[in-house]
Design an enzyme around this catalytic site. Structure first.
Site, PDB file in Angstrom:
ATOM      1  N   GLY A   1     -16.700   0.682  -2.034  1.00  0.00           N
ATOM      2  CA  GLY A   1     -17.434   1.945  -2.030  1.00  0.00           C
ATOM      3  C   GLY A   1     -18.773   1.915  -2.734  1.00  0.00           C
ATOM      4  O   GLY A   1     -19.608   2.790  -2.510  1.00  0.00           O
ATOM      5  N   PHE A   2     -19.015   0.906  -3.580  1.00  0.00           N
ATOM      6  CA  PHE A   2     -20.253   0.907  -4.358  1.00  0.00           C
ATOM      7  C   PHE A   2     -21.492   0.809  -3.479  1.00  0.00           C
ATOM      8  O   PHE A   2     -22.512   1.443  -3.753  1.00  0.00           O
ATOM      9  CB  PHE A   2     -20.255  -0.245  -5.376  1.00  0.00           C
TER      10      PHE A   2
ATOM     11  N   GLY B   1     -23.856   3.713  -1.933  1.00  0.00           N
ATOM     12  CA  GLY B   1     -24.897   4.425  -2.672  1.00  0.00           C
ATOM     13  C   GLY B   1     -24.453   5.776  -3.193  1.00  0.00           C
ATOM     14  O   GLY B   1     -25.243   6.507  -3.801  1.00  0.00           O
TER      15      GLY B   1
ATOM     16  N   PRO C   1     -15.568  -4.802   2.148  1.00  0.00           N
ATOM     17  CA  PRO C   1     -16.874  -5.286   2.599  1.00  0.00           C
ATOM     18  C   PRO C   1     -18.049  -4.425   2.173  1.00  0.00           C
ATOM     19  O   PRO C   1     -19.194  -4.868   2.267  1.00  0.00           O
ATOM     20  CB  PRO C   1     -16.730  -5.299   4.125  1.00  0.00           C
TER      21      PRO C   1
ATOM     22  N   TYR D   1       0.841  -1.190   0.000  1.00  0.00           N
ATOM     23  CA  TYR D   1       0.000   0.000   0.000  1.00  0.00           C
ATOM     24  C   TYR D   1       0.879   1.244   0.000  1.00  0.00           C
ATOM     25  O   TYR D   1       1.447   1.631   1.017  1.00  0.00           O
ATOM     26  CB  TYR D   1      -0.934   0.017   1.207  1.00  0.00           C
TER      27      TYR D   1
ATOM     28  N   GLY E   1     -18.127  -3.229  -0.982  1.00  0.00           N
ATOM     29  CA  GLY E   1     -18.018  -3.218  -2.437  1.00  0.00           C
ATOM     30  C   GLY E   1     -17.111  -2.145  -2.990  1.00  0.00           C
ATOM     31  O   GLY E   1     -17.424  -1.527  -4.005  1.00  0.00           O
TER      32      GLY E   1
ATOM     33  N   HIS F   1       0.129 -11.948   1.031  1.00  0.00           N
ATOM     34  CA  HIS F   1      -0.809 -11.053   0.351  1.00  0.00           C
ATOM     35  C   HIS F   1      -1.460 -11.722  -0.859  1.00  0.00           C
ATOM     36  O   HIS F   1      -2.662 -11.559  -1.107  1.00  0.00           O
ATOM     37  CB  HIS F   1      -0.073  -9.780  -0.080  1.00  0.00           C
TER      38      HIS F   1
END
Length: 324
Positions: free
Chosen positions: A204-205, A208, A200, A57, A202, A120
């Site tokens: 950010g999807f 909403g 968990p 990261y 998505g 990883h």
């Protein structure tokens, strides 16, 4: 904050962890280091004691941030990091490389031990038995406490576990990414291994807040290359957000809280690690731990998902090629 046991290894953590990656990498510009420290320490103050990072990261900058932020709290937190996804030769889990990564991670994290060390991504060129054996030796030396695998399949988990008990498996899992339910979750339950869903909500999807008009910077946001985040796929996949919004309205909650509460309701050894790069996200996410979804709520979600066919692969071809 409630706590959960990650399987039967003795590792107990807050029922929700914090994915720290987004503070440095992956979904936009890196946060200012002082803001990043503030977000991590606020998460701790709100009850989170399980923090997830990786050498990849940044690379490296997220471990450095986590190290600075958690140094004053070190005895009271669980730090998870990962090896093997990046090197001069790409994926690399050769024993000597694992040892080098661990020494470098210890310096960046400003600690003398890593609580939970994940591979990883599975290295097809190194037997998983050699990987597990190397981590076993690091555990015996006191540099690592627990062993984990990320994006691993059931056969790999079984082979690794025969050499060094696996304490946690971290695979992508959410309402719209349910592949682990077929083999990995049942195996974790059988072997007493904890399960840590990454992405968990998505990526950010499921908040909403993403629409077909949302733009993803190809230089700073991995989602720009994910098939599930094209405008066409976003439009086609919106019914899952509508389902969550409907239930959230009835429960006086948010779609995020419903999505996370659904995960927590699946198995008692599941501990999601949503990415939280802003303080305002912390309260929303943490409330999901107390949100009770009834049997009828869960059945409504199941019925709704049965009528949704998600468009687009969950990751780009390169990342999918590193998953088992």
């Amino acid at each position: 904050m409630k706590t959960r046991a990650l399987g039967n290894s003795g590792l107990e953590v807050s029922a929700m962890g914090m994915g720290c990656m987004n503070l440095s990498f992956g979904t936009g510009k890196a946060a200012d280091i002082n803001e990043g420290i503030k977000v991590i320490r606020t998460a701790y103050e709100k009850g989170i004691n399980f923090f997830d990072t990786a050498e990849a990261y940044g690379p490296f900058t997220n471990e450095e941030l986590v190290g600075v932020a958690l140094k004053p709290l070190r005895k009271d937190v669980i730090i998870a990091t990962k090896f093997g996804m990046i090197s001069d030769t790409g994926v690399n889990s050769k024993p000597e490389h694992i040892r080098k990564v661990v020494e470098d991670s210890l310096k960046r994290l400003q600690t003398d031990y890593i609580d939970l060390l994940y591979q990883h991504r599975v290295d097809p060129n190194v037997p998983i038995e050699d990987v597990a054996g190397t981590v076993r030796d690091l555990i015996q030396e006191g540099k690592v406490k627990y062993f984990g695998l990320s994006e691993a399949g059931s056969e790999t988990i079984l082979r690794a576990h025969s050499i060094q008990p696996v304490s946690a498996v971290q695979n992508q899992y959410s309402l719209w990414t349910r592949e682990p339910e077929a083999k990995v979750l049942p195996l974790c339950e059988k072997l007493g291994i904890g399960f840590v869903p990454w992405a968990p909500i998505g990526t950010g999807f499921l908040t909403g807040k993403i629409t077909p008009d949302t733009k993803f910077d190809s230089d700073t946001d991995l989602r720009a290359a994910f098939p599930r985040f094209t405008p066409e796929a976003i439009r086609a996949n919106m019914p899952v957000v509508e389902l969550l919004t409907k239930i959230a309205h009835r429960k006086n909650a948010t779609p995020v809280q419903v999505a996370l509460a659904w995960l927590l309701a699946q198995k008692p050894f599941i501990v999601p690690i949503p990415g939280m790069d802003k303080i305002e996200y912390l309260g929303d996410n943490i409330k999901s731990v107390a949100l009770e979804l009834t049997g009828s709520d869960l059945q409504e979600i199941e019925n709704g998902l049965a009528n949704i066919r998600f468009l687009g692969a969950r990751l780009d071809a390169g990342l999918l090629g590193l998953s088992e």
